[in-house]
Design a protein around this motif. Sequence first.
Motif, PDB file in Angstrom:
ATOM      1  N   ALA A  14     -12.557  -0.129  -5.130  1.00  0.00           N
ATOM      2  CA  ALA A  14     -13.141  -0.176  -6.720  1.00  0.00           C
ATOM      3  C   ALA A  14     -13.687  -1.520  -6.970  1.00  0.00           C
ATOM      4  O   ALA A  14     -14.538  -1.670  -7.972  1.00  0.00           O
ATOM      5  N   LEU A  15     -13.761  -2.490  -5.872  1.00  0.00           N
ATOM      6  CA  LEU A  15     -14.314  -3.737  -6.215  1.00  0.00           C
ATOM      7  C   LEU A  15     -15.717  -3.956  -5.996  1.00  0.00           C
ATOM      8  O   LEU A  15     -16.257  -3.437  -4.937  1.00  0.00           O
ATOM      9  N   PRO A  16     -16.599  -4.548  -6.695  1.00  0.00           N
ATOM     10  CA  PRO A  16     -17.971  -4.950  -6.329  1.00  0.00           C
ATOM     11  C   PRO A  16     -18.143  -5.593  -5.034  1.00  0.00           C
ATOM     12  O   PRO A  16     -17.213  -6.412  -4.690  1.00  0.00           O
ATOM     13  N   LEU A  37     -12.624 -11.424 -12.637  1.00  0.00           N
ATOM     14  CA  LEU A  37     -12.996 -10.591 -11.352  1.00  0.00           C
ATOM     15  C   LEU A  37     -13.825 -11.678 -10.395  1.00  0.00           C
ATOM     16  O   LEU A  37     -14.050 -11.707  -9.150  1.00  0.00           O
ATOM     17  N   GLY A  53      -6.731  -5.795  -7.981  1.00  0.00           N
ATOM     18  CA  GLY A  53      -7.011  -5.107  -7.111  1.00  0.00           C
ATOM     19  C   GLY A  53      -5.832  -3.767  -6.935  1.00  0.00           C
ATOM     20  O   GLY A  53      -6.236  -2.730  -6.770  1.00  0.00           O
ATOM     21  N   VAL A  54      -4.651  -4.258  -7.118  1.00  0.00           N
ATOM     22  CA  VAL A  54      -3.670  -3.395  -7.337  1.00  0.00           C
ATOM     23  C   VAL A  54      -3.936  -2.351  -8.051  1.00  0.00           C
ATOM     24  O   VAL A  54      -3.646  -1.089  -7.770  1.00  0.00           O
ATOM     25  N   THR A 114     -10.666   2.302 -15.340  1.00  0.00           N
ATOM     26  CA  THR A 114     -10.734   1.219 -14.202  1.00  0.00           C
ATOM     27  C   THR A 114     -12.137   1.137 -13.627  1.00  0.00           C
ATOM     28  O   THR A 114     -12.470  -0.126 -13.458  1.00  0.00           O
ATOM     29  N   MET A 120     -13.416  -2.631 -13.851  1.00  0.00           N
ATOM     30  CA  MET A 120     -13.887  -3.483 -12.670  1.00  0.00           C
ATOM     31  C   MET A 120     -15.286  -3.631 -12.070  1.00  0.00           C
ATOM     32  O   MET A 120     -15.714  -4.668 -11.435  1.00  0.00           O
ATOM     33  N   THR A 121     -16.216  -3.127 -12.748  1.00  0.00           N
ATOM     34  CA  THR A 121     -17.458  -3.149 -12.334  1.00  0.00           C
ATOM     35  C   THR A 121     -18.440  -3.512 -13.403  1.00  0.00           C
ATOM     36  O   THR A 121     -19.402  -4.259 -13.472  1.00  0.00           O
ATOM     37  N   LYS A 172       0.828  -1.334  -0.157  1.00  0.00           N
ATOM     38  CA  LYS A 172      -0.129   0.057   0.130  1.00  0.00           C
ATOM     39  C   LYS A 172       0.756   1.037  -0.088  1.00  0.00           C
ATOM     40  O   LYS A 172       0.612   2.214  -0.784  1.00  0.00           O
ATOM     41  N   PRO A 174      -5.701  -4.527  -1.298  1.00  0.00           N
ATOM     42  CA  PRO A 174      -5.669  -3.654  -2.612  1.00  0.00           C
ATOM     43  C   PRO A 174      -7.264  -3.671  -3.103  1.00  0.00           C
ATOM     44  O   PRO A 174      -7.837  -4.831  -3.448  1.00  0.00           O
ATOM     45  N   GLY A 175      -7.512  -2.589  -3.973  1.00  0.00           N
ATOM     46  CA  GLY A 175      -8.908  -2.609  -4.794  1.00  0.00           C
ATOM     47  C   GLY A 175     -10.168  -2.747  -3.878  1.00  0.00           C
ATOM     48  O   GLY A 175     -11.074  -2.948  -4.513  1.00  0.00           O
ATOM     49  N   ALA A 214      -6.526  -1.316  -9.511  1.00  0.00           N
ATOM     50  CA  ALA A 214      -7.858  -0.579  -9.385  1.00  0.00           C
ATOM     51  C   ALA A 214      -7.387   0.504  -8.302  1.00  0.00           C
ATOM     52  O   ALA A 214      -8.481   1.561  -8.337  1.00  0.00           O
ATOM     53  N   ASP A 215      -6.662   0.476  -7.395  1.00  0.00           N
ATOM     54  CA  ASP A 215      -6.342   1.630  -6.562  1.00  0.00           C
ATOM     55  C   ASP A 215      -5.754   2.845  -7.169  1.00  0.00           C
ATOM     56  O   ASP A 215      -5.791   4.285  -6.821  1.00  0.00           O
TER      57      ASP A 215
END
Lengths: 326, 258
Positions: free
Chosen positions: B253-255, A251, A212-213, A235, A239-240, A187, B249-250, A215-216
Motif C-alpha cells: 500500500a505504500l508509495p 508518511l 504500514g501495519v 486506506t 496512504m497515497t 505478519k 508491513p505495508g 495498510a495491510d
Amino acid sequence: MNPDLLTITGLGVEINGLPVLSDVSLSLPSHGVLGLVGETGSGKSLTCRALMGLLPRIGGTVVAGSMEFAGTTLTGLDDRGWAKVRGRQIGFVPQASLNALDPVMTVGAQLKEAVRLLDPGTDVKARSHELLDLVRLPDPAHVLRRYPHELSGGMRQRVMIALALAGRPRLLVADEPTTALDVTVQKAILEVFADLRTATGMSLLLVTHDLGVVADVADTIAVMYGGTVVELGSTQQVMTDPSHPYTAALLGARPTTRAAGERLVTIPGVPAVPGQWPTGCRFAPRCEWARDVCRTQQPALLPLADDRSSACHGWPAPHEEAHAHV
Amino acid sequence: MSDLLLEVTDAEFRYAKGAPPAAHHITLAVRAGDSLGIVGESGSGKTTIGRGLVGSLHPSAGAVLVQGRPWKSIRRRDPVRRVVQMVFQDPYASLNPMLSAVGTVAEVVRVWDGLAARPAVARAEEILAEVGLTGEVITRRPAGLSGGQRQRVGIARALACGPQVLVADEPTSALDVSVQANVLNLLLDLRESRGLALVLISHDLSVVDYLTERAMVMYRGEVVESGPTGSLLSDPQHPYTRELIDSIPGRSALPPAA
C-alpha cells in the motif's frame, strides 16, 4: 454499504478534569476493519478504553459526544450495562498483552474460564479447541496444557486473541497487537486478523502507531493527533493521497519513502500533550502551512468530496501544490 | 590495511562454556566510512555480534580485531577503545538516571581527554549541540527528556570519545516514526560530517536499507546471506531473506521510494 456497527461522534474525555480527548469522531461498518493510527500520546489507547468502558479505572469520564454500538448507546451505560457489552459484544486485546496472561494457570484453565463466563451453555472443551483453531494455533490440545511461560511471544498473543473471542464478540478491539513481535510473527498475527474477519464476519478496530501495519489489513484509517481525529478515509486514500498535513508528514517520515542518503521528512517541535493543547488546530505549531485561522480556531473533522474527512483549514495537498498560493 | 577498523574472522560466541553458540562462523570487516547492516529477528544472534564488536563479549573461537589487535589484549584505558562506540536500543536503560545530559557527556570527555571539569562541560556542550541538543534541555536528567532526546544523548555520549565506528543496536526501535526520522537523519549527518563508519543492528529492513550500503542477514546464529543492501532487498537469494522482505508491513500500500 453495510450500516455502521460503531459510530463515535464528538467524543470528549477528561481525566481528573484534564481534557485528554476532544471531538473524536469515527465510524466502523459491520465486517469492516478500521485502523486507528497515531503516535505516543495521540489518544488512541484512551479511545479504546472509552470504547471498553474502562475509563473509570483511570479516573476518566466522558464529558461530551456519544458512542453508538449496534443500537446501544454506550455512553451512559452503568456497570451492569457495560458487563453485557464488554467481552460479549466487544472483545479486547489490550496493549502489552504478551504479559497479561496469568503465569500460574495453564492456557486451558484461563481459556475455559473465559468461555464458561462469557459463553454459558457451550461445550467448554470443544469451544476452547475451536478458539485456538480460529487463531491458527496448531495442536490445541497440547497448547491448552501449557503455562504462558512455555509459549513464544507470538503464541501468547494468539492465546490473548482467543480469550478476546471467547464471548463471540461482533467487534474486536486490538491495541498495538503486534508491536513487540518480530516482523515474521507480526505478519502471521495480521493474517489471523484477516482470517477472523472472513471466518466470523466480525469487525476489527486495530490500534497501532505503524501506518504500514494497518495498510495491510484495514479498509479505513483514522489518524489521531493531540487527542482528536484529524483524518478519516479509505486506506488507499490515506496512504497515497493524505488530506491532512500531519498524515503527509507521518508518511514522509517512513524510511521506505526515500532513496538512501536523502533526508527523511521530519516534523519540527514536539507532539501536543494534554494540558498544553494550543488553541486552534492542535497541529498548527508544527505545521508549515499554518495561517492565522489555524492558530485561533480548531478545525472540525469535515467530510470532503470523496467520502473522507479531514480536520484542516486548508493546506496545499501534494496534488494541489501547482495552483496553491503560498 | 590501515583503514581496517574492525575485522571479525570465523568468530564464534557463547555465553557460557558448553552452551550452544549464540552466533558462529561470523566473518566481517569494517573500514573507515563503511556502513554495514546486521538484520535478523529476536534470538538470531545480531546483538551478540554487536557485543563482540565493542569488546564486551570475547569470541570462544576465531578472532575479533580492532585496528588489528584482539579486544582481549586491550587494557581498560587503551586509546584504541575510543575507536568503536555503541549506541543502545533503550537509552532510558543505558543512561545514568542521576546524571544530566551534559553531565553524562562531560564525564566521558573528562575520562578520555583528561580535561578538567569546566572545559569538559564546554566540550560536552559542543558535542550535544552537534546532535541537536542545546539550551536548558541539556541540564535535564534522562527522566525529563523525551525518547528522541534521550537517544540523542546516547549518541552524544558515544561521540564524546571521538569514535571512528558507531555500533548502533536497534537505535530507533523504541521511537515513534516521526521521532525515528529525526534520529535517522542525525545518523546520516554524522556519517557525512565525521566520516563515521556505522554498524547498524536492526530487525527493520527499511531502516537498514535506508542507512547502509552492505548488509548481512542472520538466522539462528548464522549469516544466511550477505551483500550490497540494495541487491539483498531487490534480489534475495535465501528463502529466509525473502520471508523477511515479505513480512515488511505495508509494502503493497505504500508509495515506492521517490
